[in-house]
Design a protein around this motif. Structure first.
Motif, PDB file in Angstrom:
ATOM      1  N   LEU A  67       0.958  -1.101   0.069  1.00 34.01           N
ATOM      2  CA  LEU A  67      -0.178   0.023   0.111  1.00 34.01           C
ATOM      3  C   LEU A  67       0.767   1.352   0.049  1.00 34.01           C
ATOM      4  O   LEU A  67       0.437   2.287  -0.619  1.00 34.01           O
ATOM      5  CB  LEU A  67      -0.813   0.022   0.991  1.00 34.01           C
ATOM      6  N   ALA A  68       2.115   1.165   0.489  1.00 32.26           N
ATOM      7  CA  ALA A  68       2.913   2.402   0.710  1.00 32.26           C
ATOM      8  C   ALA A  68       3.303   2.765  -0.476  1.00 32.26           C
ATOM      9  O   ALA A  68       2.993   4.064  -1.047  1.00 32.26           O
ATOM     10  CB  ALA A  68       4.289   2.104   1.548  1.00 32.26           C
ATOM     11  N   ALA A  69       3.711   1.809  -1.526  1.00 30.99           N
ATOM     12  CA  ALA A  69       4.109   1.886  -3.008  1.00 30.99           C
ATOM     13  C   ALA A  69       2.965   2.488  -3.725  1.00 30.99           C
ATOM     14  O   ALA A  69       3.146   3.216  -4.569  1.00 30.99           O
ATOM     15  CB  ALA A  69       4.905   0.954  -3.447  1.00 30.99           C
ATOM     16  N   ALA A  70       1.845   1.771  -3.336  1.00 30.99           N
ATOM     17  CA  ALA A  70       0.592   2.090  -4.246  1.00 30.99           C
ATOM     18  C   ALA A  70       0.043   3.513  -4.046  1.00 30.99           C
ATOM     19  O   ALA A  70      -0.236   4.077  -4.964  1.00 30.99           O
ATOM     20  CB  ALA A  70      -0.392   1.191  -3.807  1.00 30.99           C
ATOM     21  N   LEU A  71      -0.179   3.968  -2.594  1.00 29.27           N
ATOM     22  CA  LEU A  71      -0.285   5.127  -2.526  1.00 29.27           C
ATOM     23  C   LEU A  71       0.508   6.251  -2.961  1.00 29.27           C
ATOM     24  O   LEU A  71       0.030   7.218  -3.602  1.00 29.27           O
ATOM     25  CB  LEU A  71      -0.528   5.456  -0.988  1.00 29.27           C
ATOM     26  N   VAL A  72       2.117   6.089  -3.154  1.00 25.65           N
ATOM     27  CA  VAL A  72       2.731   7.116  -3.757  1.00 25.65           C
ATOM     28  C   VAL A  72       2.577   7.040  -5.341  1.00 25.65           C
ATOM     29  O   VAL A  72       2.745   8.119  -5.951  1.00 25.65           O
ATOM     30  CB  VAL A  72       4.388   6.540  -3.341  1.00 25.65           C
ATOM     31  N   ALA A  73       2.300   5.640  -5.553  1.00 23.45           N
ATOM     32  CA  ALA A  73       1.915   5.504  -7.336  1.00 23.45           C
ATOM     33  C   ALA A  73       0.647   6.618  -7.513  1.00 23.45           C
ATOM     34  O   ALA A  73       0.756   7.372  -8.548  1.00 23.45           O
ATOM     35  CB  ALA A  73       1.851   4.246  -7.638  1.00 23.45           C
ATOM     36  N   ALA A  74      -0.402   6.288  -6.757  1.00 20.71           N
ATOM     37  CA  ALA A  74      -1.562   7.077  -7.042  1.00 20.71           C
ATOM     38  C   ALA A  74      -1.517   8.676  -6.872  1.00 20.71           C
ATOM     39  O   ALA A  74      -1.910   9.559  -7.738  1.00 20.71           O
ATOM     40  CB  ALA A  74      -2.627   6.694  -6.045  1.00 20.71           C
ATOM     41  N   ALA A  75      -0.628   8.820  -5.960  1.00 18.27           N
ATOM     42  CA  ALA A  75      -0.261  10.470  -5.613  1.00 18.27           C
ATOM     43  C   ALA A  75       0.558  10.696  -6.859  1.00 18.27           C
ATOM     44  O   ALA A  75       0.559  12.153  -7.318  1.00 18.27           O
ATOM     45  CB  ALA A  75       0.548  10.526  -4.410  1.00 18.27           C
ATOM     46  N   GLN A  76       1.369  10.098  -7.482  1.00 19.99           N
ATOM     47  CA  GLN A  76       2.089  10.455  -8.606  1.00 19.99           C
ATOM     48  C   GLN A  76       1.328  10.744  -9.894  1.00 19.99           C
ATOM     49  O   GLN A  76       1.490  11.822 -10.475  1.00 19.99           O
ATOM     50  CB  GLN A  76       3.199   9.179  -9.004  1.00 19.99           C
ATOM     51  N   ILE A  77       0.157   9.996 -10.144  1.00 18.66           N
ATOM     52  CA  ILE A  77      -0.584  10.279 -11.160  1.00 18.66           C
ATOM     53  C   ILE A  77      -1.455  11.435 -10.911  1.00 18.66           C
ATOM     54  O   ILE A  77      -1.622  12.398 -11.830  1.00 18.66           O
ATOM     55  CB  ILE A  77      -2.042   9.016 -11.036  1.00 18.66           C
ATOM     56  N   VAL A  78      -1.888  11.745  -9.703  1.00 19.34           N
ATOM     57  CA  VAL A  78      -2.693  12.939  -9.479  1.00 19.34           C
ATOM     58  C   VAL A  78      -1.669  14.073  -9.424  1.00 19.34           C
ATOM     59  O   VAL A  78      -1.814  15.194 -10.036  1.00 19.34           O
ATOM     60  CB  VAL A  78      -3.283  13.054  -7.806  1.00 19.34           C
ATOM     61  N   GLY A  79      -0.415  14.117  -8.846  1.00 14.18           N
ATOM     62  CA  GLY A  79       0.443  15.027  -8.741  1.00 14.18           C
ATOM     63  C   GLY A  79       1.067  15.555 -10.213  1.00 14.18           C
ATOM     64  O   GLY A  79       1.004  16.681 -10.553  1.00 14.18           O
ATOM     65  N   GLY A  80       1.065  14.302 -11.206  1.00 15.63           N
ATOM     66  CA  GLY A  80       1.399  14.763 -12.521  1.00 15.63           C
ATOM     67  C   GLY A  80       0.349  15.740 -13.298  1.00 15.63           C
ATOM     68  O   GLY A  80       0.617  16.364 -14.195  1.00 15.63           O
ATOM     69  N   LEU A  81      -0.974  15.506 -12.772  1.00 15.24           N
ATOM     70  CA  LEU A  81      -2.020  15.967 -13.417  1.00 15.24           C
ATOM     71  C   LEU A  81      -2.215  17.460 -12.911  1.00 15.24           C
ATOM     72  O   LEU A  81      -2.656  18.514 -13.630  1.00 15.24           O
ATOM     73  CB  LEU A  81      -3.400  15.136 -13.161  1.00 15.24           C
ATOM     74  N   ILE A  82      -1.923  17.641 -11.672  1.00 12.94           N
ATOM     75  CA  ILE A  82      -2.076  18.974 -11.143  1.00 12.94           C
ATOM     76  C   ILE A  82      -0.816  19.942 -11.120  1.00 12.94           C
ATOM     77  O   ILE A  82      -0.928  20.969 -10.655  1.00 12.94           O
ATOM     78  CB  ILE A  82      -2.576  18.973  -9.721  1.00 12.94           C
ATOM     79  N   THR A  83       0.470  19.308 -11.587  1.00 15.30           N
ATOM     80  CA  THR A  83       1.358  20.003 -11.555  1.00 15.30           C
ATOM     81  C   THR A  83       1.426  21.360 -12.440  1.00 15.30           C
ATOM     82  O   THR A  83       1.708  22.596 -11.916  1.00 15.30           O
ATOM     83  CB  THR A  83       2.610  19.137 -12.379  1.00 15.30           C
ATOM     84  N   PRO A  84       0.621  21.586 -13.504  1.00 13.85           N
ATOM     85  CA  PRO A  84       0.650  22.619 -14.314  1.00 13.85           C
ATOM     86  C   PRO A  84      -0.233  23.655 -13.295  1.00 13.85           C
ATOM     87  O   PRO A  84       0.201  24.934 -13.284  1.00 13.85           O
ATOM     88  CB  PRO A  84      -0.159  22.412 -15.499  1.00 13.85           C
ATOM     89  N   SER A  85      -1.352  23.380 -12.621  1.00 11.75           N
ATOM     90  CA  SER A  85      -1.903  24.311 -11.704  1.00 11.75           C
ATOM     91  C   SER A  85      -1.070  24.841 -10.504  1.00 11.75           C
ATOM     92  O   SER A  85      -1.187  25.793 -10.208  1.00 11.75           O
ATOM     93  CB  SER A  85      -3.339  23.424 -11.216  1.00 11.75           C
TER      94      SER A  85
END
Length: 417
Positions: free
Chosen positions: A264-282
């Motif tokens: 779950l630790a790696a999975a949560l970081v992965a999910a955050a990576q997806i969201v983080g990549g999407l919100i970076t421009p904002s």
């Protein structure tokens, strides 16, 4: 052959997805795998430190390989080296090998990863420039990060449950198989565009010339140097926290055999990576300067690591892990765009490799020391110490901001040609 920026981006996304999927299969259970082989916390994180040392030792030489013989050649060498060394890890686990053998193979795994670092990013930037891409680099890096985050999400969750259903060695075997597939994909799709390898050059003479140029365009550029000096603190802490979260979450959960929970630790970081990549421009639009965004994210990440050490709740820890991963993911594309806007094409792979070297060098020292702290005082105390170490990165990022480099603003949206 790829002739458009769209084709370049699609190939980059495919490489990111496949490589991250393969790598992340063991990220959720790597520390538990080492402890199961009979290593202590100190030895497990020392093995990780040897992996990091391998990345430090080989970063510049493999970056030179990418600059001399091509980014594609470097990528292909990386898949072979990493697949073989991963298979050796399984053998060591089976025979409960002594620590020195883990140290040697960990160095080889580090070598495998250094063939990728710098080379793929340099290939992308040069190819986009050659094919006339007019967009911002942040958007490409951010989408690539979101795609690799999806691969990490699938890989880390799958790796945890495969280990729980089969054994701890199974995710490593699957990783080696996927790397073999990625060798075929890269051989078919990846071509050096916008960069001409100098295969007829004399390696030693070229190494001296390229390293000298890299120092000139990298270390001697204050804005680049200060960001690189911050990297050992944040990078060393980041790799320790990521791997220490696996046994820490199992301790909080109360079931040492629940490897799926560890994933779950790696999975949560992965999910955050997806969201983080999407919100970076904002996030980028909230700050006039890229370095201002980096300072804010670095400070927030430090606070989250401290809270991980202070709050002993499994569910609270999961939330904090997600926030920590989100902050890291949002910062990376901004940092990549900033650095690429400051360095020239011919030395790009080597300088990016040197930047990775600086980041990894921190892990050589911090991982065994923090692992020893975990042995003596427990994981929460080691997280609190980690937050203190990471604070040291902030003054260097502030110095980089004070340089007011052109790449620090929206005016520097494209890489240095």
């Amino acid at each position: 052959m790829i002739t458009t920026s769209t084709g370049v981006r699609r190939t980059y996304y495919a490489l990111e997805l496949g490589n991250t999927l393969a790598a992340s299969l063991i990220w959720g259970i790597n520390t538990i795998f080492l402890l199961d082989a009979g290593l202590s916390n100190l030895e497990a994180f020392a093995a990780n430190a040897f992996f990091t040392a391998g990345m430090v030792l080989f970063e510049v030489p493999t970056g030179v390989v990418a600059d001399l013989w091509g980014r594609r050649a470097s990528f292909l060498l990386g898949t072979v080296t990493l697949a073989v060394s991963t298979a050796l890890y399984v053998l060591l686990w089976r025979i409960e090998a002594p620590f020195w053998q883990w140290a040697v193979v960990s160095l080889l795994i580090g070598l495998g990863f250094t063939f990728f670092s710098g080379a793929v990013e340099a290939w992308l930037v040069d190819a986009l420039t050659a094919t006339g891409y007019e967009g911002q680099l942040e958007s490409v890096f951010a989408r690539g990060q979101a795609i690799s985050g999806a691969g990490m999400l699938v890989g880390s969750v799958a790796g945890g449950y495969i280990a729980q259903l089969v054994d701890l060695g199974a995710p490593f075997v699957l990783r080696a198989a996927i790397l073999g597939l990625m060798f075929v994909v890269a051989a078919l799709l990846m071509r050096d565009i916008g960069f001409t390898p100098r295969r007829d050059a004399r390696p030693l003479a070229e190494i001296r010339e390229i390293v000298s140029s890299s120092v000139e365009y990298g270390w001697r550029v204050p804005a680049v140097k200060y960001l690189m000096l911050a990297a050992p603190f944040s990078g060393g802490v980041g790799v320790y926290v990521f791997y220490a979260l696996q046994p820490h979450l199992l301790d909080l959960y109360g079931d040492p055999g629940a490897y799926g929970v560890a994933g779950l630790a790696a999975a949560l970081v992965a999910a955050a990576q997806i969201v983080g990549g999407l919100i970076t421009p904002s996030i980028r639009r909230l700050f006039h300067r890229r370095t201002s965004a980096l300072i804010a994210v670095e400070a927030a990440g430090t606070a989250v690591i401290l809270l991980l050490g202070l709050l002993a709740s499994f569910w609270v820890a999961l939330v904090l892990v997600a926030i920590w991963g989100l902050l890291f993911a949002a910062a990376m594309p901004i940092r990549q765009a900033y650095l690429n806007g400051l360095i020239p094409s011919q030395q790009r792979a080597t300088i990016l490799s040197f930047d990775s070297l600086m980041s990894n060098s921190g892990g050589i020292v911090t991982q065994p020391l923090l692992g020893r702290a975990a042995d003596v005082w427990g994981y929460p105390a080691s997280f609190a110490i980690s937050s203190v170490v990471q604070v040291a990165a902030l003054p260097f990022v502030a110095r980089a901001r004070a340089e007011r480099a052109p790449a620090d603003t929206d005016l520097a949206a494209t890489p240095t040609p």
